[in-house]
Scaffold this motif. Structure first.
Motif, PDB file in Angstrom:
ATOM      1  N   ALA A 104       0.868  -1.176   0.000  1.00 43.05           N
ATOM      2  CA  ALA A 104       0.000   0.000   0.000  1.00 43.05           C
ATOM      3  C   ALA A 104       0.901   1.221   0.000  1.00 43.05           C
ATOM      4  O   ALA A 104       1.940   1.236   0.660  1.00 43.05           O
ATOM      5  N   GLU A 105       0.511   2.229  -0.768  1.00 44.79           N
ATOM      6  CA  GLU A 105       1.254   3.494  -0.845  1.00 44.79           C
ATOM      7  C   GLU A 105       0.284   4.645  -0.641  1.00 44.79           C
ATOM      8  O   GLU A 105      -0.869   4.556  -1.040  1.00 44.79           O
ATOM      9  N   SER A 106       0.788   5.724  -0.051  1.00 48.87           N
ATOM     10  CA  SER A 106      -0.023   6.938   0.041  1.00 48.87           C
ATOM     11  C   SER A 106       0.873   8.155  -0.104  1.00 48.87           C
ATOM     12  O   SER A 106       2.065   8.100   0.200  1.00 48.87           O
ATOM     13  N   GLY A 107       0.281   9.220  -0.597  1.00 48.59           N
ATOM     14  CA  GLY A 107       1.002  10.464  -0.796  1.00 48.59           C
ATOM     15  C   GLY A 107       0.126  11.458  -1.529  1.00 48.59           C
ATOM     16  O   GLY A 107      -1.075  11.228  -1.718  1.00 48.59           O
ATOM     17  N   PRO A 108       0.724  12.572  -1.976  1.00 48.61           N
ATOM     18  CA  PRO A 108      -0.065  13.585  -2.673  1.00 48.61           C
ATOM     19  C   PRO A 108      -0.624  13.055  -3.990  1.00 48.61           C
ATOM     20  O   PRO A 108       0.018  12.251  -4.662  1.00 48.61           O
ATOM     21  N   GLY A 109      -1.806  13.512  -4.315  1.00 51.57           N
ATOM     22  CA  GLY A 109      -2.451  13.088  -5.551  1.00 51.57           C
ATOM     23  C   GLY A 109      -3.198  14.228  -6.205  1.00 51.57           C
ATOM     24  O   GLY A 109      -3.308  15.330  -5.651  1.00 51.57           O
ATOM     25  N   GLU A 110      -3.697  13.929  -7.388  1.00 46.09           N
ATOM     26  CA  GLU A 110      -4.454  14.922  -8.159  1.00 46.09           C
ATOM     27  C   GLU A 110      -5.738  14.279  -8.660  1.00 46.09           C
ATOM     28  O   GLU A 110      -5.712  13.182  -9.224  1.00 46.09           O
ATOM     29  N   LEU A 111      -6.849  14.962  -8.444  1.00 49.78           N
ATOM     30  CA  LEU A 111      -8.146  14.513  -8.933  1.00 49.78           C
ATOM     31  C   LEU A 111      -8.242  14.890 -10.407  1.00 49.78           C
ATOM     32  O   LEU A 111      -8.115  16.063 -10.762  1.00 49.78           O
ATOM     33  N   ILE A 112      -8.447  13.881 -11.276  1.00 49.41           N
ATOM     34  CA  ILE A 112      -8.570  14.181 -12.705  1.00 49.41           C
ATOM     35  C   ILE A 112     -10.041  14.175 -13.104  1.00 49.41           C
ATOM     36  O   ILE A 112     -10.912  13.791 -12.313  1.00 49.41           O
ATOM     37  N   GLU A 113     -10.324  14.592 -14.329  1.00 50.71           N
ATOM     38  CA  GLU A 113     -11.708  14.800 -14.778  1.00 50.71           C
ATOM     39  C   GLU A 113     -12.568  13.546 -14.707  1.00 50.71           C
ATOM     40  O   GLU A 113     -13.785  13.632 -14.605  1.00 50.71           O
ATOM     41  N   THR A 114     -11.975  12.355 -14.746  1.00 53.50           N
ATOM     42  CA  THR A 114     -12.753  11.110 -14.657  1.00 53.50           C
ATOM     43  C   THR A 114     -13.158  10.776 -13.227  1.00 53.50           C
ATOM     44  O   THR A 114     -13.895   9.832 -13.003  1.00 53.50           O
ATOM     45  N   GLY A 115     -12.633  11.540 -12.248  1.00 55.41           N
ATOM     46  CA  GLY A 115     -12.925  11.278 -10.847  1.00 55.41           C
ATOM     47  C   GLY A 115     -11.868  10.428 -10.160  1.00 55.41           C
ATOM     48  O   GLY A 115     -11.934  10.193  -8.958  1.00 55.41           O
ATOM     49  N   LEU A 116     -10.889   9.968 -10.929  1.00 54.74           N
ATOM     50  CA  LEU A 116      -9.799   9.161 -10.374  1.00 54.74           C
ATOM     51  C   LEU A 116      -8.753  10.071  -9.734  1.00 54.74           C
ATOM     52  O   LEU A 116      -8.489  11.163 -10.228  1.00 54.74           O
ATOM     53  N   ILE A 117      -8.189   9.614  -8.634  1.00 57.66           N
ATOM     54  CA  ILE A 117      -7.098  10.360  -7.997  1.00 57.66           C
ATOM     55  C   ILE A 117      -5.802   9.661  -8.361  1.00 57.66           C
ATOM     56  O   ILE A 117      -5.599   8.489  -8.022  1.00 57.66           O
ATOM     57  N   ILE A 118      -4.952  10.386  -9.079  1.00 57.46           N
ATOM     58  CA  ILE A 118      -3.686   9.795  -9.522  1.00 57.46           C
ATOM     59  C   ILE A 118      -2.547  10.335  -8.660  1.00 57.46           C
ATOM     60  O   ILE A 118      -2.600  11.456  -8.171  1.00 57.46           O
ATOM     61  N   PRO A 119      -1.519   9.510  -8.445  1.00 58.08           N
ATOM     62  CA  PRO A 119      -0.397   9.945  -7.612  1.00 58.08           C
ATOM     63  C   PRO A 119       0.364  11.106  -8.251  1.00 58.08           C
ATOM     64  O   PRO A 119       0.556  11.125  -9.462  1.00 58.08           O
ATOM     65  N   ARG A 120       0.782  12.033  -7.416  1.00 61.00           N
ATOM     66  CA  ARG A 120       1.644  13.145  -7.820  1.00 61.00           C
ATOM     67  C   ARG A 120       2.736  13.278  -6.768  1.00 61.00           C
ATOM     68  O   ARG A 120       2.889  14.302  -6.125  1.00 61.00           O
ATOM     69  N   TYR A 121       3.465  12.160  -6.579  1.00 63.03           N
ATOM     70  CA  TYR A 121       4.510  12.115  -5.564  1.00 63.03           C
ATOM     71  C   TYR A 121       5.660  13.031  -5.949  1.00 63.03           C
ATOM     72  O   TYR A 121       6.022  13.126  -7.118  1.00 63.03           O
ATOM     73  N   SER A 122       6.244  13.686  -4.966  1.00 63.27           N
ATOM     74  CA  SER A 122       7.432  14.488  -5.252  1.00 63.27           C
ATOM     75  C   SER A 122       8.622  13.546  -5.351  1.00 63.27           C
ATOM     76  O   SER A 122       8.808  12.664  -4.511  1.00 63.27           O
ATOM     77  N   GLY A 123       9.393  13.684  -6.418  1.00 59.02           N
ATOM     78  CA  GLY A 123      10.522  12.797  -6.626  1.00 59.02           C
ATOM     79  C   GLY A 123      10.103  11.370  -6.927  1.00 59.02           C
ATOM     80  O   GLY A 123      10.885  10.444  -6.774  1.00 59.02           O
ATOM     81  N   ASN A 124       8.861  11.160  -7.349  1.00 61.04           N
ATOM     82  CA  ASN A 124       8.350   9.836  -7.713  1.00 61.04           C
ATOM     83  C   ASN A 124       8.277   8.846  -6.543  1.00 61.04           C
ATOM     84  O   ASN A 124       8.179   7.657  -6.744  1.00 61.04           O
ATOM     85  N   LYS A 125       8.360   9.341  -5.299  1.00 66.60           N
ATOM     86  CA  LYS A 125       8.309   8.468  -4.116  1.00 66.60           C
ATOM     87  C   LYS A 125       7.084   8.812  -3.275  1.00 66.60           C
ATOM     88  O   LYS A 125       6.823   9.976  -2.991  1.00 66.60           O
TER      89      LYS A 125
END
Length: 190
Positions: free
Chosen positions: A136-157
């Motif tokens: 399981a991973e958690s971190g910053p994300g972005e809500l896109i127009e489809t309603g999905l929250i995609i990861p927006r990790y800093s430094g890809n971590k």
């Protein structure tokens, strides 16, 4: 209303995951991942905790894929790609993306300091020492127009990761028992 209880728990070294029925009423399977430090005092041992909510239908498909051998075939393919590509680890063969929007976090008074959504992912990856790693991973994300929250990790971590190793039997036990509970719940709704 269904009383929340643990369906199954899978332990690893300083980690475990538990599956609860607490989200069945919203069509989800709740899987909590924990990393702990046994040297700390009771009540202070948890180092990381990530809750994942997988839709029932997606979990049932995963169960079917595990029991039919499809997941094992994907793992074999991933191991070949790892060797041929010179990767240190196999790539995940199953992923579930989820999370909580920044707007909903704010409504719950759990707003992130960066103002972003909370991205949560669960992955199944072929392991090295044991056949499977559920992470399981958690971190910053972005809500896109489809309603999905995609990861927006800093430094890809991600900010937090918990990995629980599993044997083949652990994985089969987990999907079988959760599948039985989902089916029992669905039958009780008719």
């Amino acid at each position: 209303m269904l009383e929340s209880k643990q369906i199954i728990k899978i332990d690893g070294k300083n980690v475990f995951l538990e599956v609860l029925n607490s989200a069945f009423e919203i069509g989800k399977v709740q899987i909590n991942f924990f990393e702990y430090d046994i040297s700390k005092d009771k009540g202070e041992r948890i180092r990381n905790e990530i809750s994942i909510y997988v839709s029932m239908d997606k979990f049932l498909v995963l169960s079917n894929d595990v029991l039919s051998g499809r997941i094992s075939a994907l793992a074999t393919k991933a191991r070949v790609e790892q060797q041929n590509g010179g990767y240190k680890y196999c790539k995940e063969i199953w992923t579930d993306l989820g999370g909580v929007s920044a707007e909903l976090l704010k409504k719950r008074d759990k707003e992130r300091a960066d103002g972003k959504s909370l991205s949560r992912q669960m992955k199944l990856t072929p392991g090295d020492k044991l056949p499977w790693i559920f992470s399981a991973e958690s971190g910053p994300g972005e809500l896109i127009e489809t309603g999905l929250i995609i990861p927006r990790y800093s430094g890809n971590k991600p900010e937090a990761v918990v990995r629980v190793p599993m044997t083949n039997d652990d994985l089969k036990r987990m999907v079988l028992i959760v599948k039985a509970h989902i089916e029992g719940y669905l039958v009780s709704q008719y």
